[in-house]
Scaffold this motif. Structure first.
Motif, PDB file in Angstrom:
ATOM      1  N   ASP A  39     -75.673 -27.567 -18.240  1.00  0.00           N
ATOM      2  CA  ASP A  39     -74.588 -27.133 -17.371  1.00  0.00           C
ATOM      3  C   ASP A  39     -74.364 -28.223 -16.334  1.00  0.00           C
ATOM      4  O   ASP A  39     -74.716 -29.380 -16.554  1.00  0.00           O
ATOM      5  N   ARG A  44     -79.252 -25.450 -12.739  1.00  0.00           N
ATOM      6  CA  ARG A  44     -78.467 -24.345 -13.317  1.00  0.00           C
ATOM      7  C   ARG A  44     -78.769 -24.217 -14.801  1.00  0.00           C
ATOM      8  O   ARG A  44     -78.840 -23.112 -15.325  1.00  0.00           O
ATOM      9  N   GLU A  99     -61.717 -23.321 -18.909  1.00  0.00           N
ATOM     10  CA  GLU A  99     -60.422 -23.480 -19.600  1.00  0.00           C
ATOM     11  C   GLU A  99     -59.424 -24.211 -18.705  1.00  0.00           C
ATOM     12  O   GLU A  99     -58.328 -23.719 -18.439  1.00  0.00           O
ATOM     13  N   SER A 126     -59.811 -21.349 -25.503  1.00  0.00           N
ATOM     14  CA  SER A 126     -59.169 -20.080 -25.897  1.00  0.00           C
ATOM     15  C   SER A 126     -57.750 -20.288 -26.383  1.00  0.00           C
ATOM     16  O   SER A 126     -57.230 -19.484 -27.146  1.00  0.00           O
TER      17      SER A 126
HETATM   18  N1  LIG Z   1     -64.711 -15.565 -21.285  1.00  0.00           N
HETATM   19  C1  LIG Z   1     -64.240 -15.288 -22.497  1.00  0.00           C
HETATM   20  O1  LIG Z   1     -63.994 -14.109 -22.854  1.00  0.00           O
HETATM   21  C2  LIG Z   1     -63.989 -16.397 -23.475  1.00  0.00           C
HETATM   22  C3  LIG Z   1     -63.894 -16.099 -24.829  1.00  0.00           C
HETATM   23  C4  LIG Z   1     -63.646 -17.128 -25.732  1.00  0.00           C
HETATM   24  C5  LIG Z   1     -63.473 -18.416 -25.294  1.00  0.00           C
HETATM   25  N2  LIG Z   1     -63.581 -18.676 -23.953  1.00  0.00           N
HETATM   26  C6  LIG Z   1     -63.448 -20.057 -23.538  1.00  0.00           C
HETATM   27  O2  LIG Z   1     -64.751 -20.637 -23.411  1.00  0.00           O
HETATM   28  C7  LIG Z   1     -64.751 -21.598 -22.360  1.00  0.00           C
HETATM   29  C8  LIG Z   1     -65.769 -21.171 -21.297  1.00  0.00           C
HETATM   30  O3  LIG Z   1     -65.441 -19.914 -20.838  1.00  0.00           O
HETATM   31  P1  LIG Z   1     -66.535 -19.004 -20.092  1.00  0.00           P
HETATM   32  O4  LIG Z   1     -65.958 -17.642 -19.989  1.00  0.00           O
HETATM   33  O5  LIG Z   1     -67.849 -19.187 -20.728  1.00  0.00           O
HETATM   34  O6  LIG Z   1     -66.534 -19.695 -18.647  1.00  0.00           O
HETATM   35  P2  LIG Z   1     -67.731 -19.718 -17.569  1.00  0.00           P
HETATM   36  O7  LIG Z   1     -67.098 -20.063 -16.285  1.00  0.00           O
HETATM   37  O8  LIG Z   1     -68.549 -18.477 -17.683  1.00  0.00           O
HETATM   38  O9  LIG Z   1     -68.660 -20.921 -18.086  1.00  0.00           O
HETATM   39  C9  LIG Z   1     -68.275 -22.255 -17.947  1.00  0.00           C
HETATM   40  C10 LIG Z   1     -69.541 -23.038 -17.620  1.00  0.00           C
HETATM   41  O10 LIG Z   1     -69.252 -24.420 -17.649  1.00  0.00           O
HETATM   42  C11 LIG Z   1     -69.980 -25.025 -16.598  1.00  0.00           C
HETATM   43  N3  LIG Z   1     -69.402 -26.335 -16.328  1.00  0.00           N
HETATM   44  C12 LIG Z   1     -68.303 -26.635 -15.617  1.00  0.00           C
HETATM   45  N4  LIG Z   1     -68.110 -27.960 -15.625  1.00  0.00           N
HETATM   46  C13 LIG Z   1     -69.119 -28.506 -16.371  1.00  0.00           C
HETATM   47  C14 LIG Z   1     -69.481 -29.816 -16.752  1.00  0.00           C
HETATM   48  N5  LIG Z   1     -68.755 -30.845 -16.353  1.00  0.00           N
HETATM   49  N6  LIG Z   1     -70.569 -29.994 -17.543  1.00  0.00           N
HETATM   50  C15 LIG Z   1     -71.305 -28.936 -17.936  1.00  0.00           C
HETATM   51  N7  LIG Z   1     -71.018 -27.650 -17.610  1.00  0.00           N
HETATM   52  C16 LIG Z   1     -69.936 -27.462 -16.831  1.00  0.00           C
HETATM   53  C17 LIG Z   1     -69.898 -24.026 -15.457  1.00  0.00           C
HETATM   54  O11 LIG Z   1     -70.910 -24.254 -14.496  1.00  0.00           O
HETATM   55  C18 LIG Z   1     -70.095 -22.725 -16.215  1.00  0.00           C
HETATM   56  O12 LIG Z   1     -71.456 -22.386 -16.317  1.00  0.00           O
HETATM   57  C19 LIG Z   1     -63.316 -21.640 -21.842  1.00  0.00           C
HETATM   58  O13 LIG Z   1     -62.608 -22.622 -22.545  1.00  0.00           O
HETATM   59  C20 LIG Z   1     -62.802 -20.248 -22.203  1.00  0.00           C
HETATM   60  O14 LIG Z   1     -61.396 -20.191 -22.303  1.00  0.00           O
HETATM   61  C21 LIG Z   1     -63.839 -17.707 -23.036  1.00  0.00           C
END
Ligand SMILES: NC(=O)c1ccc[n+]([C@@H]2O[C@H](COP(=O)([O-])OP(=O)(O)OC[C@H]3O[C@@H](n4cnc5c(N)ncnc54)[C@H](O)[C@@H]3O)[C@@H](O)[C@H]2O)c1
Ligand SMILES: O=C(O)[C@@H](O)[C@@H](O)[C@H](O)[C@@H](O)CO
Length: 330
Positions: A39, A44, A99, A126
């Motif tokens: 992360d 973290r 995203e 997404s």
């Molecule tokens: N939440 C959903 O229901 C869902 C479902 C399918 C797809 N997605 C997609 O998956 C992706 C993540 O969504 P999420 O819900 O897990 O978000 P989230 O915010 O829960 O997780 C994102 C993670 O990325 C980390 N991060 C940010 N910048 C970073 C970097 N430079 N290097 C490493 N880690 C970094 C953040 O600290 C966080 O832990 C997005 O593209 C989202 O659209 C989300």
């Protein structure tokens, strides 16, 4: 990955250990695939892995996964101290950062410049078209969309979205890799929102209009969806449902909706074509699917058995009581 190495040699890096990244990492590790998550900071990363280990134990304690799968998560899921350390020796990288296209582009540039061209990179975006992200990836033939649904460990579907330059062998390897861990990968075209979210968001937009128009409140909309077409969706998608209902009936229903809402709910040309060719679905033996030679009767019997079984399962599971906020905007 996959094709070049036996799956047990495959190592996965998950970049972004949030809600989705954590679940994706658990899904791989639970099947004995070594998975490293990273992360924004090492701390973290370590904290998230601790949480993911504990969560997997809770899944097992609740009977959601076999104990052996929880043990595998503990054995095969670990944290990396840095992105570079996470990427060392991996065959597949899952990009699962927020995203926001600028964040994804920066991370994808760093990932693709840190691994060889044989390492496959899958983005969990997404909705962002793969073509718009591929410009940030060196060797784009190894890059594609791999869109898991939430929560990743329990929802079967993973959309696999090739970019214009994605190698067919990479698509084949990723599909086989996902099938190997029990997922249901479907290869779809590169369009904003792909299939799942283009439909899911269209549904949500219309649901919001129902509340805005004062037709129903959110709880009422949700109740109708859960107990009507939502009840059928675990077994039949929209085209199968239309075939079962009758495409002529759908065409007639669209006449009313189109006159009320215009193109927003306009009659699809493909539907009119089917009806004009006498293909009304199950009732005529042909629609979007084939039902001749007794297939229709088999489908109807399966339908009724499935719905009765789901009714029993829902009664057994009960439901969670969501408390609606009473100050909803109309
Ligand atoms: N939440 C959903 O229901 C869902 C479902 C399918 C797809 N997605 C997609 O998956 C992706 C993540 O969504 P999420 O819900 O897990 O978000 P989230 O915010 O829960 O997780 C994102 C993670 O990325 C980390 N991060 C940010 N910048 C970073 C970097 N430079 N290097 C490493 N880690 C970094 C953040 O600290 C966080 O832990 C997005 O593209 C989202 O659209 C989300
Ligand atoms: O349904 C899903 O799993 C997701 O695709 C949605 O929850 C939604 O599109 C999120 O991805 C938003 O980031």
């Amino acid at each position: 990955m996959g094709g070049q190495r036996a799956d047990h040699d495959v190592r996965v890096a998950v970049v972004g250990a949030g809600y989705m990244g954590g679940g994706i990492a658990q899904s791989f590790a639970a099947r004995g695939i070594d998975c490293v998550v990273v992360d924004e900071t090492a701390q973290r990363s370590r904290e998230r892995v601790r949480q993911l280990h504990e969560e997997a134990d809770e899944f097992a304690a609740d009977g959601l996964i076999p104990e052996a799968r929880a043990d595998a998560v503990r054995a095969h899921l670990r944290a990396a101290e840095s992105l570079e350390a996470a990427l060392a020796g991996v065959s597949y990288v899952a990009e699962v950062v927020p995203e926001r296209i600028e964040v994804k582009r920066t991370v994808l540039e760093r990932i693709s410049s840190s691994v060889g061209p044989e390492v496959v990179i899958g983005t969990n975006t997404s909705a962002i078209p793969i073509g718009e992200l591929a410009t940030s990836v060196t060797a784009p033939e190894r890059f594609l969309g791999v869109h898991w649904m939430n929560p990743a460990p329990f929802v079967p579907s993973v959309e696999v979205i090739p970019g214009a330059r994605t190698s067919p062998s990479v698509v084949e390897d990723v599909v086989g890799f996902l099938r190997g861990i029990g997922k249901v990968p479907t290869v779809v075209g590169d369009s904003p929102g792909f299939v799942a979210n283009r439909l899911q968001y269209a549904l949500f937009r219309e649901a919001a209009r129902l509340v805005e128009d004062g037709v129903a409140d959110p709880a009422q909309v949700d109740e109708v969806v859960r107990n009507s077409f939502g009840f059928r969706l675990p077994f039949f998608g929209p085209f199968a449902i239309a075939d079962i209902a009758g495409l002529d009936v759908y065409r007639d229903g669209f006449t009313t909706l189109e006159s009320a809402y215009g193109d927003r709910i306009g009659t699809p040309r493909m539907l009119v074509d089917q009806v004009e060719r006498g293909r009304h679905g199950l009732k005529t033996g042909q629609g979007f699917y084939e039902f001749a030679d007794g297939v229709g009767a088999d489908v109807a019997r399966y339908r009724d058995r499935a719905y009765a079984g789901l009714d029993r399962l829902r009664a057994e599971l009960g439901q969670v009581d969501l408390v609606e906020r009473r100050d909803q905007l109309r």
